[in-house]
Design an enzyme around this catalytic site. Sequence first.
Site, PDB file in Angstrom:
ATOM      1  CB  ILE A 156     -27.650   2.277  54.273  1.00  0.00           C
ATOM      2  CG1 ILE A 156     -27.740   3.256  55.461  1.00  0.00           C
ATOM      3  CG2 ILE A 156     -27.748   3.011  52.945  1.00  0.00           C
ATOM      4  CD1 ILE A 156     -29.046   4.032  55.587  1.00  0.00           C
ATOM      5  CE  LYS A 216     -18.358   2.622  60.752  1.00  0.00           C
ATOM      6  NZ  LYS A 216     -17.924   3.476  59.644  1.00  0.00           N
ATOM      7  CG  ASP A 262      -5.276   0.577  52.736  1.00  0.00           C
ATOM      8  OD1 ASP A 262      -6.133   1.021  53.542  1.00  0.00           O
ATOM      9  OD2 ASP A 262      -4.749  -0.540  52.845  1.00  0.00           O
ATOM     10  CB  SER A 307     -22.515   3.056  62.297  1.00  0.00           C
ATOM     11  OG  SER A 307     -23.508   2.072  62.528  1.00  0.00           O
ATOM     12  CE1 TYR A 360     -19.156  -0.924  60.343  1.00  0.00           C
ATOM     13  CE2 TYR A 360     -20.969  -0.720  61.898  1.00  0.00           C
ATOM     14  CZ  TYR A 360     -20.384  -0.390  60.688  1.00  0.00           C
ATOM     15  OH  TYR A 360     -21.023   0.485  59.838  1.00  0.00           O
ATOM     16  N   GLY A 395     -13.638   5.786  50.062  1.00  0.00           N
ATOM     17  CA  GLY A 395     -14.675   4.760  49.890  1.00  0.00           C
ATOM     18  C   GLY A 395     -15.694   5.204  48.855  1.00  0.00           C
ATOM     19  N   GLY A 396     -15.234   6.010  47.892  1.00  0.00           N
ATOM     20  CA  GLY A 396     -16.160   6.600  46.906  1.00  0.00           C
ATOM     21  C   GLY A 396     -16.550   5.678  45.759  1.00  0.00           C
TER      22      GLY A 396
HETATM   23  N1  LIG Z   1     -24.738   0.081  54.798  1.00  0.00           N
HETATM   24  C1  LIG Z   1     -25.054   0.322  56.053  1.00  0.00           C
HETATM   25  O1  LIG Z   1     -26.072  -0.208  56.556  1.00  0.00           O
HETATM   26  C2  LIG Z   1     -24.215   1.259  56.889  1.00  0.00           C
HETATM   27  C3  LIG Z   1     -24.760   1.707  58.105  1.00  0.00           C
HETATM   28  C4  LIG Z   1     -24.012   2.558  58.903  1.00  0.00           C
HETATM   29  C5  LIG Z   1     -22.758   2.954  58.501  1.00  0.00           C
HETATM   30  N2  LIG Z   1     -22.246   2.524  57.327  1.00  0.00           N
HETATM   31  C6  LIG Z   1     -20.899   2.987  56.976  1.00  0.00           C
HETATM   32  O2  LIG Z   1     -20.942   3.659  55.744  1.00  0.00           O
HETATM   33  C7  LIG Z   1     -19.662   3.571  55.114  1.00  0.00           C
HETATM   34  C8  LIG Z   1     -19.858   3.126  53.670  1.00  0.00           C
HETATM   35  O3  LIG Z   1     -20.373   1.806  53.672  1.00  0.00           O
HETATM   36  P1  LIG Z   1     -21.346   1.236  52.536  1.00  0.00           P
HETATM   37  O4  LIG Z   1     -22.556   0.738  53.221  1.00  0.00           O
HETATM   38  O5  LIG Z   1     -21.455   2.227  51.443  1.00  0.00           O
HETATM   39  O6  LIG Z   1     -20.509  -0.059  52.106  1.00  0.00           O
HETATM   40  P2  LIG Z   1     -19.784  -0.421  50.714  1.00  0.00           P
HETATM   41  O7  LIG Z   1     -19.075  -1.684  50.948  1.00  0.00           O
HETATM   42  O8  LIG Z   1     -20.771  -0.337  49.609  1.00  0.00           O
HETATM   43  O9  LIG Z   1     -18.727   0.764  50.521  1.00  0.00           O
HETATM   44  C9  LIG Z   1     -17.550   0.849  51.299  1.00  0.00           C
HETATM   45  C10 LIG Z   1     -16.421   1.308  50.396  1.00  0.00           C
HETATM   46  O10 LIG Z   1     -15.240   1.444  51.210  1.00  0.00           O
HETATM   47  C11 LIG Z   1     -14.157   0.913  50.464  1.00  0.00           C
HETATM   48  N3  LIG Z   1     -13.080   0.487  51.343  1.00  0.00           N
HETATM   49  C12 LIG Z   1     -13.055  -0.585  52.177  1.00  0.00           C
HETATM   50  N4  LIG Z   1     -11.854  -0.682  52.765  1.00  0.00           N
HETATM   51  C13 LIG Z   1     -11.103   0.343  52.290  1.00  0.00           C
HETATM   52  C14 LIG Z   1      -9.782   0.775  52.524  1.00  0.00           C
HETATM   53  N5  LIG Z   1      -8.946   0.126  53.358  1.00  0.00           N
HETATM   54  N6  LIG Z   1      -9.344   1.878  51.870  1.00  0.00           N
HETATM   55  C15 LIG Z   1     -10.158   2.541  51.008  1.00  0.00           C
HETATM   56  N7  LIG Z   1     -11.412   2.168  50.732  1.00  0.00           N
HETATM   57  C16 LIG Z   1     -11.887   1.086  51.383  1.00  0.00           C
HETATM   58  C17 LIG Z   1     -14.750  -0.261  49.706  1.00  0.00           C
HETATM   59  O11 LIG Z   1     -13.928  -0.655  48.628  1.00  0.00           O
HETATM   60  C18 LIG Z   1     -16.093   0.297  49.278  1.00  0.00           C
HETATM   61  O12 LIG Z   1     -16.020   0.943  48.036  1.00  0.00           O
HETATM   62  C19 LIG Z   1     -18.842   2.585  55.954  1.00  0.00           C
HETATM   63  O13 LIG Z   1     -17.978   3.302  56.808  1.00  0.00           O
HETATM   64  C20 LIG Z   1     -19.897   1.872  56.777  1.00  0.00           C
HETATM   65  O14 LIG Z   1     -19.391   1.407  57.996  1.00  0.00           O
HETATM   66  C21 LIG Z   1     -22.954   1.684  56.501  1.00  0.00           C
END
Ligand SMILES: NC(=O)c1ccc[n+]([C@@H]2O[C@H](COP(=O)([O-])OP(=O)(O)OC[C@H]3O[C@@H](n4cnc5c(N)ncnc54)[C@H](O)[C@@H]3O)[C@@H](O)[C@H]2O)c1
Length: 282
Positions: A220, A191, A69, A174, A187, A19-20
């Site tokens: 976030i 988590k 994926d 999370s 979700y 997810g980078g």
């Molecule tokens: N933003 C928030 O408020 C928040 C809070 C708590 C936890 N999180 C967690 O942080 C992590 C990152 O989320 P974010 O907020 O940066 O969201 P984001 O959507 O900006 O980034 C998530 C990334 O994961 C990638 N992704 C999705 N499905 C995928 C798959 N099947 N294979 C590979 N890559 C995949 C996406 O393409 C994206 O680049 C997630 O696990 C999310 O649940 C986010």
Amino acid sequence: MGLGQGDGLLAGKVAVVTGGANGIGRACCERFAEEGADVVVADILDERGIDTIAAVEKKGRRAAYVHADASSPTDNETVMQHAVDLFGGIDVLVTAAGIATADYRGDRPEASARRAARHAREQPDAMRRFSDLRLSDWQKVLDVNLTGTMLSVQAAARAMLDLGRRGSIITIASIAAKHPAAGAPAYSVSKAGVWMLTKYAARVLGPAGIRVNAIGPGFIETNMGEMIRGLPDLEERLLADVPLGRMGTAREVADAALFLAGQQSSYFTGEMLHPDGGFYTD
Ligand SMILES: NC(=O)c1ccc[n+]([C@@H]2O[C@H](COP(=O)([O-])OP(=O)(O)OC[C@H]3O[C@@H](n4cnc5c(N)ncnc54)[C@H](O)[C@@H]3O)[C@@H](O)[C@H]2O)c1
């Protein structure tokens, strides 16, 4: 042979970030590079992933992008193999790949937010949202968030064990892992599973010197965070539970990941850090 080891808290280390391409994962890639790590970026959004590589290289480190994926066992193997073949191993894994709902699209945050707002308007009753949740939607979220994390942790652990590396694995959970009011049903459960997986892996991998910790961020500002903004009144309601009164930044989460990745956290394993602005104060 590439760049020298340089300075920094992660000098000479190799990090893999699932997810980078966006948000928290991308912030980890950039933060780790600033501290001397080479980075393998794994994601399904190729253009954004390649953009992350450019950002890492700008900071003077090596980077590679792999289309992968997170829910595919073979893709996870390929990612770790790239780290070994290109950069000589793997020291740090961050599992940031994740989705908020089955139809969440990381590259279309506005559309995802609009859809979420429409669902919320059409089905304002939380009981119904739970009792009518479709199996396919539940399954998709579990596949990416929980099974995906398991597969990445497994593949990284195998590589670390084979190479005798005392690595650091960081899962992204999370606040929803511990609190049913902080996320949608699939979700939150996914988590919570990530949190138990983290503790489990910490126990079994600890004797090999591999540490496994989680980060449980609050709200976030990322593309996923946009979903929260899109839901009627939700931002105000959620922020009412955050003493610092604002959403966090991806970089603030990456700073927690940096701490867990490096030697400063050498006696931490099976722990979850909460960059959440004080959500867990009750
Ligand atoms: N933003 C928030 O408020 C928040 C809070 C708590 C936890 N999180 C967690 O942080 C992590 C990152 O989320 P974010 O907020 O940066 O969201 P984001 O959507 O900006 O980034 C998530 C990334 O994961 C990638 N992704 C999705 N499905 C995928 C798959 N099947 N294979 C590979 N890559 C995949 C996406 O393409 C994206 O680049 C997630 O696990 C999310 O649940 C986010």
